[in-house]
Design an enzyme around this catalytic site. Structure first.
Site, PDB file in Angstrom:
ATOM      1  N   LYS A   1     -39.133 -20.291  10.660  1.00  0.00           N
ATOM      2  CA  LYS A   1     -38.076 -21.073  11.268  1.00  0.00           C
ATOM      3  C   LYS A   1     -38.043 -20.798  12.764  1.00  0.00           C
ATOM      4  O   LYS A   1     -38.573 -19.773  13.171  1.00  0.00           O
ATOM      5  CB  LYS A   1     -36.731 -20.779  10.596  1.00  0.00           C
ATOM      6  CG  LYS A   1     -36.107 -19.418  10.961  1.00  0.00           C
ATOM      7  CD  LYS A   1     -34.740 -19.296  10.384  1.00  0.00           C
ATOM      8  CE  LYS A   1     -33.686 -19.681  11.385  1.00  0.00           C
ATOM      9  NZ  LYS A   1     -33.051 -18.542  12.058  1.00  0.00           N
TER      10      LYS A   1
ATOM     11  N   HIS B   1     -36.105 -16.532   5.184  1.00  0.00           N
ATOM     12  CA  HIS B   1     -36.263 -15.182   4.621  1.00  0.00           C
ATOM     13  C   HIS B   1     -35.077 -14.778   3.744  1.00  0.00           C
ATOM     14  O   HIS B   1     -35.187 -13.853   2.949  1.00  0.00           O
ATOM     15  CB  HIS B   1     -36.557 -14.152   5.721  1.00  0.00           C
ATOM     16  CG  HIS B   1     -35.372 -13.719   6.513  1.00  0.00           C
ATOM     17  ND1 HIS B   1     -34.852 -14.458   7.534  1.00  0.00           N
ATOM     18  CD2 HIS B   1     -34.589 -12.619   6.429  1.00  0.00           C
ATOM     19  CE1 HIS B   1     -33.821 -13.822   8.058  1.00  0.00           C
ATOM     20  NE2 HIS B   1     -33.625 -12.703   7.399  1.00  0.00           N
TER      21      HIS B   1
ATOM     22  N   HIS C   1     -29.899 -20.437   6.384  1.00  0.00           N
ATOM     23  CA  HIS C   1     -29.575 -19.323   5.483  1.00  0.00           C
ATOM     24  C   HIS C   1     -28.310 -19.593   4.650  1.00  0.00           C
ATOM     25  O   HIS C   1     -28.316 -19.429   3.435  1.00  0.00           O
ATOM     26  CB  HIS C   1     -29.380 -18.026   6.268  1.00  0.00           C
ATOM     27  CG  HIS C   1     -30.556 -17.647   7.120  1.00  0.00           C
ATOM     28  ND1 HIS C   1     -31.853 -17.906   6.749  1.00  0.00           N
ATOM     29  CD2 HIS C   1     -30.645 -17.014   8.312  1.00  0.00           C
ATOM     30  CE1 HIS C   1     -32.676 -17.455   7.692  1.00  0.00           C
ATOM     31  NE2 HIS C   1     -31.960 -16.912   8.648  1.00  0.00           N
TER      32      HIS C   1
ATOM     33  N   LYS D   1     -22.025 -13.624  15.279  1.00  0.00           N
ATOM     34  CA  LYS D   1     -22.627 -12.451  15.916  1.00  0.00           C
ATOM     35  C   LYS D   1     -21.514 -11.580  16.491  1.00  0.00           C
ATOM     36  O   LYS D   1     -20.432 -12.061  16.825  1.00  0.00           O
ATOM     37  CB  LYS D   1     -23.516 -12.884  17.082  1.00  0.00           C
ATOM     38  CG  LYS D   1     -24.623 -13.844  16.696  1.00  0.00           C
ATOM     39  CD  LYS D   1     -25.818 -13.107  16.192  1.00  0.00           C
ATOM     40  CE  LYS D   1     -26.975 -14.056  15.934  1.00  0.00           C
ATOM     41  NZ  LYS D   1     -27.952 -13.493  15.014  1.00  0.00           N
TER      42      LYS D   1
HETATM   43  C1  BG6 Z   1     -32.549 -14.995  11.615  1.00  0.00           C
HETATM   44  C2  BG6 Z   1     -31.688 -15.464  12.740  1.00  0.00           C
HETATM   45  O1  BG6 Z   1     -33.085 -16.084  10.932  1.00  0.00           O
HETATM   46  O2  BG6 Z   1     -31.758 -14.221  10.718  1.00  0.00           O
HETATM   47  C3  BG6 Z   1     -31.057 -14.288  13.453  1.00  0.00           C
HETATM   48  O3  BG6 Z   1     -32.482 -16.215  13.656  1.00  0.00           O
HETATM   49  C4  BG6 Z   1     -30.323 -13.402  12.480  1.00  0.00           C
HETATM   50  O4  BG6 Z   1     -30.175 -14.725  14.475  1.00  0.00           O
HETATM   51  C5  BG6 Z   1     -31.209 -13.049  11.294  1.00  0.00           C
HETATM   52  O5  BG6 Z   1     -29.926 -12.222  13.161  1.00  0.00           O
HETATM   53  C6  BG6 Z   1     -30.407 -12.324  10.224  1.00  0.00           C
HETATM   54  O6  BG6 Z   1     -31.262 -11.836   9.247  1.00  0.00           O
HETATM   55  P1  BG6 Z   1     -30.877 -10.563   8.391  1.00  0.00           P
HETATM   56  O7  BG6 Z   1     -31.968 -10.465   7.386  1.00  0.00           O
HETATM   57  O8  BG6 Z   1     -30.830  -9.405   9.336  1.00  0.00           O
HETATM   58  O9  BG6 Z   1     -29.538 -10.834   7.791  1.00  0.00           O
END
Ligand code: BG6
Length: 484
Positions: A148, A178, A240, A331
């Site tokens: 992505k 992911h 997500h 964030k």
């Molecule tokens: C990413 C985003 O896809 O996912 C980030 O671009 C974010 O901004 C991250 O921090 C969060 O992933 P995880 O696995 O740490 O929850």
């Protein structure tokens, strides 16, 4: 608990953008962990490819460095590290010219699974796909993996899909989100479809509403340029959180196979109503004790990009009519905590009288940290004093229930990279799914732009803007706490 490692046949994996952050922090450590687990044989080749002019030895030095900081303790012995590095090679090449491609072709093995991982910006997806084809590197067993962001809006996502489709079939394209590789996200499907207990109650008759929270304590340092163009809506919500919503809301697929699962997810996205402007709250963090404010970080004093978004969504179908889904992500919040709360309705009639108060069951699925599932049930408070009710958690912490291995659950990338090699697309997004997600997101963003919407400031280290609380309060509900 004994872990079962199903070995895979030898494969070649080319990582474009192999000197970048994602490759070094996630992809290579994930491969290393799978190597330590004994999942792949000696003959495997991992070929780093990027523009930087390293020789293979120089590249291996960089990989060794990042594995030392990003691989877990159990794979830190020097023997494993050296054995892994022997499998690692490097080719310096340019995605936009023919430079380096012949050398790459020479390295590849005939007749085995061949993965090309595009760990690069989306503008290079097309050129890479073209060159793989024009240099005759694509075989029947070739798969490409695309990171992505998959597009910036519907139009660009369509264009990307078309570019990739010109060179590869849908069955060869692995679009990564992911979150789908996270252990608890997969567990969500196991809990829903592997138990009789929940599914009969999984509908608007019994569920009052659902909350999906993905809170992050980190900011956006190091990705300012990308983030200021994307914002929380594009960066997190469109992919997500939307994927989590799909897994919660979808109908049971007939089987756990790629198209059956993805067909059901797609139906959920298509059943989403447009979101009313008064059902969305945008926020932007301000400076505080733990660092500068958003605008200062991105170096744009007038930025109107949101670092937080909360919204109320409706899935308009028989199962969910009348049950809202509240989604929020941001964030620099108080804690890193991703959790899905399924909030059941109150019992229809309290035989214990008004004094017993209101009690409702809550099923919490904790994605991170402390992966686990909790079901809050109402019981009688022990002891004298009549029938006093109290809500207590039936807690299944995976770490406690399943022992040491689940204390260190595999990283999402381990599962996903191995799925690419195995040729299993279940946990990857199909092109039509991504387009449908953008089709839902685009009007929301267009609405902000048309209205000149400015995000509400929120204190760094807080739970987000106060308006997000109001979004719930107006409906007589409230967010569950953001607990680490
Ligand atoms: C990413 C985003 O896809 O996912 C980030 O671009 C974010 O901004 C991250 O921090 C969060 O992933 P995880 O696995 O740490 O929850």
């Amino acid at each position: 608990m004994v872990s079962r490692v199903i070995p895979v046949d030898p494969f070649d994996l080319v990582i474009f953008g192999s000197t970048g952050d994602l490759a070094q922090r996630k992809i290579l450590p994930a491969l290393f962990r799978r190597f330590c687990a004994g999942q792949w044989p000696e003959e495997v080749q991992i070929i780093g490819a990027a523009r930087a002019a390293y020789d293979p030895e120089g590249f291996r030095g960089i990989v060794a460095e990042s594995l030392r900081s990003h691989a877990p303790a159990q794979c830190q012995d020097i023997g494993s590290l050296n054995a892994f590095l022997q499998r690692v090679d490097y080719v310096s090449l340019d995605a936009l010219t023919d430079e380096g491609w012949d050398q790459l072709a020479e390295r590849l093995t005939v007749d085995r699974v061949r993965g090309f991982y595009f760990s690069v910006g989306p503008r290079l997806f097309g050129p890479l796909a073209e060159r793989i084809k024009s240099h005759d590197l694509a075989t029947l067993h070739t798969r490409i993996v695309v990171e992505k962001p998959f597009g910036h809006d519907l139009e660009s996502a369509r264009a990307l899909n078309a570019t990739l489709a010109a060179h590869f079939s849908e069955g060869q394209i692995y679009r990564i989100d992911h979150y789908l590789g996270k252990e608890t996200v997969q567990n969500l499907m196991a809990v829903r479809f592997g138990n009789m207990l929940f599914e009969p109650l999984w509908n608007s008759q019994y569920v009052d509403h659902i909350q999906i929270t993905v809170a992050e304590s980190v900011g956006i340092a190091g990705r300012e340029e990308y983030y200021d163009r994307a914002g929380a809506m594009r960066d997190m919500m469109q992919n997500h959180l939307m994927q989590l919503l799909c897994l919660i809301a979808m109908e049971p697929p007939a089987k756990f196979d790629p198209d059956a699962v993805r067909d059901e997810k797609l139906k959920v996205i298509r059943a989403l109503d447009p979101v009313e402007p008064h059902h969305i709250v945008r926020g932007q963090f301000e400076g505080g004790a733990n660092g500068p404010g958003y605008r200062e970080v991105v170096g744009n004093p007038r930025s109107t990009t949101e670092s937080y978004v909360a919204l109320r969504a409706h899935v308009s179908n028989w199962r969910w009519a009348g049950t809202p889904f509240y989604l929020r992500t941001g964030k620099r919040l108080v804690a890193r905590s991703s959790v899905i709360n399924v909030m059941f309705k109150d019992a229809p009639h309290s035989i214990f009288g008004a004094d017993a108060g209101r009690h409702a069951n809550v099923l919490s699925i904790r994605l991170q940290p402390n992966e686990g599932i909790t079901l809050k049930v109402t019981i009688k408070e022990p002891g004298q004093g009549g029938m006093r009710l109290v809500d207590v958690p039936l807690d299944m912490s995976f770490a406690e229930a399943l022992g040491s291995e689940s204390q260190d659950p595999p990283d999402a990338y381990e599962r996903l990279v191995m799925d690419v090699i195995r040729g299993n697309q279940t946990l990857f997004m199909r092109g039509d799914e991504v387009e449908a997600a953008w089709a839902w997101t685009d009007p929301i963003i267009a609405g902000w732009q048309a209205r000149g919407d400015v995000p509400k400031p929120y204190e760094s280290g807080s739970t987000g803007p106060g308006d997000a609380e109001l979004l719930m309060k107006r409906d007589g509900r409230r967010w569950q706490g953001i607990n680490p």
